[in-house]
Scaffold this active site. Structure first.
Site, short mmCIF file in Angstrom:
data_model
loop_
_atom_site.label_atom_id
_atom_site.label_comp_id
_atom_site.label_asym_id
_atom_site.label_seq_id
_atom_site.Cartn_x
_atom_site.Cartn_y
_atom_site.Cartn_z
N GLY A 36 24.25 47.29 41.97
CA GLY A 36 25.67 47.01 42.19
C GLY A 36 26.33 46.50 40.93
CB THR A 39 32.82 46.40 40.56
OG1 THR A 39 34.01 45.61 40.60
CG2 THR A 39 32.15 46.31 41.91
N GLY A 40 32.34 43.51 39.79
CA GLY A 40 32.03 42.17 40.27
C GLY A 40 30.95 41.45 39.46
CE1 TYR A 206 27.83 39.11 51.99
CE2 TYR A 206 28.46 36.85 52.44
CZ TYR A 206 28.08 37.82 51.54
OH TYR A 206 27.94 37.51 50.21
N1 LIG Z 1 31.94 37.00 45.43
C1 LIG Z 1 31.52 35.95 46.10
O1 LIG Z 1 32.30 35.02 46.39
C2 LIG Z 1 30.08 35.85 46.52
C3 LIG Z 1 29.64 34.65 47.10
C4 LIG Z 1 28.31 34.54 47.47
C5 LIG Z 1 27.45 35.61 47.28
N2 LIG Z 1 27.91 36.77 46.72
C6 LIG Z 1 26.96 37.87 46.52
O2 LIG Z 1 27.09 38.36 45.21
C7 LIG Z 1 26.64 39.72 45.15
C8 LIG Z 1 27.64 40.55 44.38
O3 LIG Z 1 28.84 40.61 45.10
P1 LIG Z 1 30.26 40.70 44.42
O4 LIG Z 1 31.00 39.49 44.86
O5 LIG Z 1 30.16 41.02 43.00
O6 LIG Z 1 30.86 41.94 45.27
P2 LIG Z 1 31.48 43.33 44.80
O7 LIG Z 1 32.44 43.13 43.71
O8 LIG Z 1 31.97 43.96 46.07
O9 LIG Z 1 30.21 44.13 44.25
C9 LIG Z 1 29.23 44.60 45.12
C10 LIG Z 1 28.45 45.70 44.44
O10 LIG Z 1 27.49 46.20 45.39
C11 LIG Z 1 27.60 47.61 45.38
N3 LIG Z 1 27.17 48.24 46.63
C12 LIG Z 1 27.74 48.15 47.83
N4 LIG Z 1 27.10 48.93 48.71
C13 LIG Z 1 26.11 49.54 48.03
C14 LIG Z 1 25.12 50.48 48.38
N5 LIG Z 1 25.03 51.01 49.61
N6 LIG Z 1 24.24 50.88 47.44
C15 LIG Z 1 24.32 50.39 46.19
N7 LIG Z 1 25.25 49.51 45.79
C16 LIG Z 1 26.14 49.10 46.70
C17 LIG Z 1 29.08 47.88 45.14
O11 LIG Z 1 29.29 49.23 44.77
P3 LIG Z 1 30.71 49.92 45.05
O12 LIG Z 1 31.66 49.36 44.04
O13 LIG Z 1 30.44 51.37 44.89
O14 LIG Z 1 31.11 49.55 46.45
C18 LIG Z 1 29.32 46.89 44.03
O15 LIG Z 1 28.87 47.40 42.82
C19 LIG Z 1 26.45 40.16 46.60
O16 LIG Z 1 25.07 40.10 46.92
C20 LIG Z 1 27.20 39.09 47.39
O17 LIG Z 1 26.64 38.92 48.68
C21 LIG Z 1 29.21 36.92 46.34
#
Ligand SMILES: NC(=O)c1ccc[n+]([C@@H]2O[C@H](COP(=O)([O-])OP(=O)(O)OC[C@H]3O[C@@H](n4cnc5c(N)ncnc54)[C@H](OP(=O)(O)O)[C@@H]3O)[C@@H](O)[C@H]2O)c1
Length: 342
Positions: A36, A39-40, A206
């Protein structure tokens, strides 16, 4: 026990994080995968790692176009060119294909695997094979990839030692579907469509999958600790805290936007927690821990309870049942790693 009261949550949320230079190192010779990473937090973590010059940095992304954009973005920014490999965690076939490609082209060893990809949906959705999507991507696909790449992690040099980092969330403290966790057949219960459609079930999903990340990683870590000959591979979970990202893209709500404005870390700051978990020298040889704000912390009440330990063992067994059915060859992979009996 660790209930995580709101004031404790805010304390950690606002705690200044170490700068990346505190754990920057020369990654020459190392092979790293970040899932993943288009992005993010995954993208920002990959950008930090790129600056440290690994031998191979693979952005494992489900969309090749978005993944390649991330490659160009990182290259223009750092001068280092990572590779984009397609991986869809919603598909067992895609995970298997990714691992087979790694077997051919990965160079035989994997030093760091950061399992960062995840989804968050407000409602019931399923993957093509009928698994509820968060359960499939956040737990089953993530577990499948870790186990499939285990031979390469185990093959990495013992000094300082390979690392598996699984990104979880503080949501596991509060909303995790306790009823399902205590049920006889955990995965079947979580995947039951009628139950999923009941009011209140999906909002817990989630958090439940992020709890499962911790339970499964703990189960794996305890098995790694019993391997003979011993391995230096560690398996830990990291909570990046509440951060700006596109994770809540399916859940637009003014309250969430306001909360983000007030409390969220920048994506770059959050990504440092992932890089810390992957590189920090104080974590060499440390396995089975939960990291928050770049510190080792106790995970939620349920994780440390007897019920949680029992759920973790059930989850391990049931997950392997599902994965062996989806990919029979995985059993042989785990036997070769010493994690399955003959
Ligand atoms: N942001 C927060 O506040 C927060 C807090 C606690 C934990 N987290 C954790 O941090 C991690 C990163 O999240 P983020 O906040 O950076 O979210 P994000 O910006 O939505 O990034 C998520 C990434 O996962 C990818 N992804 C989704 N479904 C997938 C699949 N089927 N196969 C492969 N890749 C897939 C997305 O690809 P696409 O762009 O193609 O969808 C994207 O690259 C996650 O594990 C999340 O649970 C985040």
């Amino acid at each position: 026990m660790a209930p995580l009261y709101p004031w404790q949550y805010l304390y950690y949320q606002y705690l200044p994080l170490p700068s990346i230079s505190a754990f920057s190192t020369d990654l020459g010779g190392k092979t790293i995968i970040v899932t993943g990473a288009n992005t993010g937090l995954g993208l920002e973590a990959a950008r930090h790692l790129a600056r440290m010059g690994p031998r191979k940095l693979i952005l494992a992304c489900r969309d090749a176009r978005l993944g390649n954009q991330a490659v160009w973005d990182i290259r223009d920014d750092t001068g280092y060119e990572p590779e984009c490999w397609v991986l869809d965690l919603a598909s067992f076939e895609s995970v298997r294909g990714f691992a087979e490609r790694f077997e051919r082209e990965g160079g035989g060893r994997l030093d760091i695997l950061i399992e960062n990809a995840a989804v968050s949906f407000p409602t019931y959705e399923t993957s093509e094979d009928g698994w509820e999507t968060m359960l499939k991507v956040n737990h089953l696909g993530t577990a499948h990839l870790a186990l499939r790449l285990l031979p390469f992690l185990l093959a990495a040099p013992a000094e300082p030692g390979p690392r598996l980092v699984v990104v979880t969330s503080e949501m596991h403290y509060w909303v995790y579907d306790r009823g399902a966790m205590l049920s006889e057949r955990l995965l079947e219960t979580l995947n039951d469509e009628e139950r999923c459609q009941q009011w209140g079930t999906m909002p817990m999903r989630y958090g439940a999958t992020k709890l499962m990340n911790i339970l499964f990683t703990l189960s794996l870590s305890s098995r790694l600790a019993r391997l003979q000959p011993p391995t230096r591979l560690t398996a830990n979970t990291v909570n990046p805290g509440f951060c700006h990202s596109s994770l809540t893209r399916h859940m637009a709500h003014p309250l969430l936007s306001a909360l983000k404005y007030v409390a969220a870390r920048s994506t770059e700051a959050g990504s440092r927690t992932l890089v810390h978990a992957a590189l920090a020298p104080e974590l060499w040889g440390v396995s089975g821990v939960y990291l928050n704000a770049c510190q080792e912390r106790e995970p939620g009440d349920f994780v440390v309870s007897d019920e949680g330990k029992h759920a973790g063992e059930k989850l391990w067994v049931e997950t392997l049942e599902v994965l062996f059915k989806a990919e029979p060859g995985l059993r042989e992979v785990l036997k070769a790693c010493g994690l399955e009996e003959d």
